[in-house]
Motif scaffolding. Structure first.
Motif, PDB file in Angstrom:
ATOM      1  N   SER A 121     -13.066  89.702  42.302  1.00 57.55           N
ATOM      2  CA  SER A 121     -14.510  89.651  42.102  1.00 57.55           C
ATOM      3  C   SER A 121     -15.096  91.030  41.894  1.00 57.55           C
ATOM      4  CB  SER A 121     -15.193  88.993  43.295  1.00 57.55           C
ATOM      5  OG  SER A 121     -16.592  89.212  43.227  1.00 57.55           O
ATOM      6  N   GLN A 122     -15.625  91.255  40.706  1.00 53.89           N
ATOM      7  CA  GLN A 122     -16.262  92.533  40.384  1.00 53.89           C
ATOM      8  C   GLN A 122     -17.460  92.799  41.297  1.00 53.89           C
ATOM      9  OE1 GLN A 122     -17.138  93.024  36.209  1.00 53.89           O
ATOM     10  NE2 GLN A 122     -18.917  94.288  36.634  1.00 53.89           N
ATOM     11  N   ILE A 123     -18.209  91.752  41.613  1.00 53.79           N
ATOM     12  CA  ILE A 123     -19.412  91.950  42.447  1.00 53.79           C
ATOM     13  C   ILE A 123     -19.020  92.353  43.865  1.00 53.79           C
ATOM     14  CG2 ILE A 123     -21.390  90.762  43.494  1.00 53.79           C
ATOM     15  CD1 ILE A 123     -21.827  89.344  40.845  1.00 53.79           C
TER      16      ILE A 123
ATOM     17  N   THR B 121     -36.964  89.108  35.700  1.00 50.30           N
ATOM     18  CA  THR B 121     -36.801  87.649  35.627  1.00 50.30           C
ATOM     19  C   THR B 121     -35.366  87.332  35.215  1.00 50.30           C
ATOM     20  OG1 THR B 121     -37.672  87.795  33.401  1.00 50.30           O
ATOM     21  CG2 THR B 121     -39.210  87.194  35.134  1.00 50.30           C
ATOM     22  N   ARG B 122     -35.072  86.037  35.004  1.00 51.65           N
ATOM     23  CA  ARG B 122     -33.703  85.642  34.691  1.00 51.65           C
ATOM     24  C   ARG B 122     -33.251  86.159  33.325  1.00 51.65           C
ATOM     25  NH1 ARG B 122     -31.672  81.250  37.463  1.00 51.65           N
ATOM     26  NH2 ARG B 122     -30.768  80.320  35.617  1.00 51.65           N
ATOM     27  N   GLY B 123     -31.957  86.349  33.190  1.00 52.34           N
ATOM     28  CA  GLY B 123     -31.406  86.841  31.938  1.00 52.34           C
ATOM     29  C   GLY B 123     -30.711  88.160  32.169  1.00 52.34           C
ATOM     30  N   VAL B 124     -29.845  88.529  31.235  1.00 54.63           N
ATOM     31  CA  VAL B 124     -29.094  89.772  31.397  1.00 54.63           C
ATOM     32  C   VAL B 124     -29.247  90.631  30.148  1.00 54.63           C
ATOM     33  CG1 VAL B 124     -26.860  90.812  31.875  1.00 54.63           C
ATOM     34  CG2 VAL B 124     -27.425  88.602  32.889  1.00 54.63           C
TER      35      VAL B 124
ATOM     36  N   ARG C 195     -28.061  93.395  27.618  1.00 53.54           N
ATOM     37  CA  ARG C 195     -26.720  93.787  27.169  1.00 53.54           C
ATOM     38  C   ARG C 195     -26.848  94.850  26.078  1.00 53.54           C
ATOM     39  NH1 ARG C 195     -23.322  90.697  30.571  1.00 53.54           N
ATOM     40  NH2 ARG C 195     -24.095  88.580  30.676  1.00 53.54           N
TER      41      ARG C 195
ATOM     42  N   GLY D 156     -30.043  92.505  42.143  1.00 53.24           N
ATOM     43  CA  GLY D 156     -30.150  91.064  41.932  1.00 53.24           C
ATOM     44  C   GLY D 156     -30.813  90.679  40.628  1.00 53.24           C
ATOM     45  N   TYR D 157     -31.032  91.644  39.728  1.00 60.55           N
ATOM     46  CA  TYR D 157     -31.532  91.355  38.393  1.00 60.55           C
ATOM     47  C   TYR D 157     -30.957  92.382  37.430  1.00 60.55           C
ATOM     48  CZ  TYR D 157     -35.030  94.445  40.577  1.00 60.55           C
ATOM     49  OH  TYR D 157     -35.642  95.440  41.281  1.00 60.55           O
TER      50      TYR D 157
ATOM     51  N   PHE E 110     -26.033  93.094  34.694  1.00 58.94           N
ATOM     52  CA  PHE E 110     -26.667  92.547  35.880  1.00 58.94           C
ATOM     53  C   PHE E 110     -26.410  93.543  36.995  1.00 58.94           C
ATOM     54  CE2 PHE E 110     -26.155  90.115  39.847  1.00 58.94           C
ATOM     55  CZ  PHE E 110     -27.389  89.493  39.920  1.00 58.94           C
TER      56      PHE E 110
ATOM     57  N   ILE F  84     -33.537  88.695  23.586  1.00 60.71           N
ATOM     58  CA  ILE F  84     -32.303  88.094  24.082  1.00 60.71           C
ATOM     59  C   ILE F  84     -32.180  86.710  23.448  1.00 60.71           C
ATOM     60  CG2 ILE F  84     -30.985  87.367  26.121  1.00 60.71           C
ATOM     61  CD1 ILE F  84     -32.717  89.227  27.816  1.00 60.71           C
ATOM     62  N   ARG F  85     -31.130  86.506  22.687  1.00 56.77           N
ATOM     63  CA  ARG F  85     -30.915  85.243  21.989  1.00 56.77           C
ATOM     64  C   ARG F  85     -32.185  84.728  21.317  1.00 56.77           C
ATOM     65  NH1 ARG F  85     -27.922  84.830  26.537  1.00 56.77           N
ATOM     66  NH2 ARG F  85     -29.442  83.532  27.620  1.00 56.77           N
TER      67      ARG F  85
END
Lengths: 133, 361
Positions: free
Chosen positions: B32-34, B288-291, B293, B318-319, B313, B338-339
């Protein structure tokens, strides 16, 4: 070697499908997929009540490494999503076939199960091994 | 054909997932990287960085040579053992590599990146012409980074005796030789810790002692999230030969004084500085949510565009956080695509995390 469940169907894009007797099916990603992605940090499932189409994007998973689309293995209405994943996306890493399920679909056309190119566990293993070459 | 460090078997033994990194078979994570990331923020972790290139600069002109070669000034190193971060620039100001240089007793040790090894060595040898210096690569050395709030104490306990005293007595950015070991209080994580250059044959046993002492084996995945939280550049992502250090958050590494020090790239940088129109490297925060890159598009409030150079991330926050090269006019907020969708982000000054705590405003 990652774990593969014989009772499930798979997509080449590494989703699994577990068909229930009530005409619904659960969807998640395979152990191989979670291992390749690394620690998951966000899971974006489709909304309950929305309709998904076999082979089309239904959600996104983001890991520390990359974002990957989740494709719907079958068509139908989303009747449940795994809300726990919002707080604990790591459940997909720890238990991809159990606590890590992502959404549940009510199949709009059960005959799809025969016509679609869903892989058996055996064929999926062969595909994964081929990829690892 | 890929290279393997002397610790390769140790990585496999520990269940590492191995990837090709700049021609080297390196561990990306051990599970686990985290968890590895958190071990460094909260306790201690060890990285195999033997793929990095150790180069020793010796000879009568070693100081004058490095004053020409590097944008930062080794004359700022007032005593033996002190270290300096610098860019090595082309004449047009583009960054050939970023590196750490240590002042030793009458010579210097330089540590450069692995993916740039060949061009770096070629450049260093070429620029040595006219100077009485020797540029010597030291492949007989392995290198490990032991990082985290408890890293130094754990290393001190393992080494014992005089080496323990050395480790406990090191100042930040200071390194000392101990026999054929070189122990420096530097790193790439934003935590306290050590970078240790040691003979290849001693590395596997030392690695094992660290694991036995509860130090977590950490892969390149955690190394990347840690350095990004610490706001440190990654060569090849945040800057390269086409980028000026002034557009890569490296302005602080350029020693403009004394004015008569004619380092490589100086003229180009002076012209760029006078023009004052280069983009800038900033930090981005998506709460907010999303990463975020690398290569995602950044849109400033006035519609001008930039690009994320590294994003991830942040396990500590945590974000998601990122480094991005944006137009000079960019203010405190921007959007990232993002996308296909635009997401609002804060524009901040890196670092994001130091010593386990959020530090950006």
């Amino acid at each position: 070697m990652s774990e593969i469940r014989p009772e499930l169907k798979y997509l080449v894009s590494h989703e699994w499908l577990r068909v229930e007797s009530d005409g619904t099916a659960f969807v998640g990603i395979s152990d191989h997929a979670q291992e390749a992605m690394g620690d998951l940090v966000f899971v974006e499932t489709p909304e309950v009540g929305s309709t998904v189409t076999a082979g089309e994007e239904a959600g996104v998973v983001e890991s520390v490494k990359a974002a990957s689309d989740i494709y719907a293995p079958v068509s139908g209405e989303v009747v449940a999503i795994n809300e726990e994943l919002e707080e604990t996306p790591e459940a997909v890493n720890n238990d991809p076939y159990g606590d890590g399920w992502m959404f549940q679909i009510k199949l709009s056309d059960p005959a799809e199960l025969e016509s679609l190119e869903l892989l058996s566990a055996e064929d999926y293993v062969a595909k994964v091994e081929e990829e690892d070459q | 054909m890929t290279n393997k460090t002397v610790l390769f078997d140790k990585h496999v033994e520990a269940g590492a997932k191995i990837v090709d990194f700049g021609g080297w078979d390196m561990p990306i994570n051990y599970g686990s990287q985290i968890e590895e990331h958190n071990a460094v923020r909260q306790d201690a972790g060890v990285f195999d960085v033997s793929h990095m290139t150790v180069v020793d600069i010796t000879g009568d002109d070693c100081q004058a040579y490095l004053q020409k070669l590097l944008a930062n000034d080794v004359a700022r190193l007032k005593e033996d053992g002190k270290a300096l971060y610098s860019g090595m620039l082309k004449e047009d100001g583009g960054v050939i590599d970023d590196l750490i240089v240590y002042r030793m007793a009458g010579w210097y040790r330089v540590v450069v990146n692995c993916s740039t090894r060949e061009k770096d060595l070629a450049w260093m040898v070429k620029q040595a012409e006219g100077f009485s210096v020797e540029v010597t690569e030291r492949p007989e050395f392995a290198m490990v980074a032991v990082q985290g709030p408890n890293a130094r104490e754990k290393v001190a306990e393992i080494l014992g005796g005089e080496q323990a005293e050395l480790v406990r007595g090191l100042k930040i950015f200071q390194g000392k030789e101990s026999g054929d070991w070189f122990i420096a209080r530097t790193g790439y994580t934003g935590e306290d810790g050590l970078e240790i250059v040691l003979p290849n044959e001693a590395a596997p046993a030392f690695w094992q002692q660290l694991l036995d002492a509860g130090v977590a084996a950490c892969g390149l995945g955690a190394r990347d999230t840690l350095r990004l939280e610490a706001g440190m550049n990654l060569y090849g992502s945040d800057m390269d030969e086409s980028i000026s250090p002034l557009a890569a958050g490296m302005g602080w590494t350029i020693a403009w004084e004394p004015e008569d020090r004619d380092f490589l790239g100086r003229q180009a940088l002076e012209a760029q500085k006078a023009a004052g129109d280069l983009p800038k490297l900033v930090g981005l925060v998506l709460e907010t949510r999303g990463v975020l890159r690398g290569h995602q598009k950044v849109v400033a409030e006035d519609g001008s565009e930039g690009e994320i150079t590294s994003g991830t991330f942040s396990p500590t926050l945590g974000y998601s956080i990122a480094l991005a090269r944006v137009p000079k006019s960019t203010g405190d907020t921007a959007h990232v695509e993002i996308r296909g969708k635009l997401h609002a982000v804060k524009v901040v000054r890196p670092p994001f995390v130091r010593n386990g705590e959020r530090v950006y405003k």
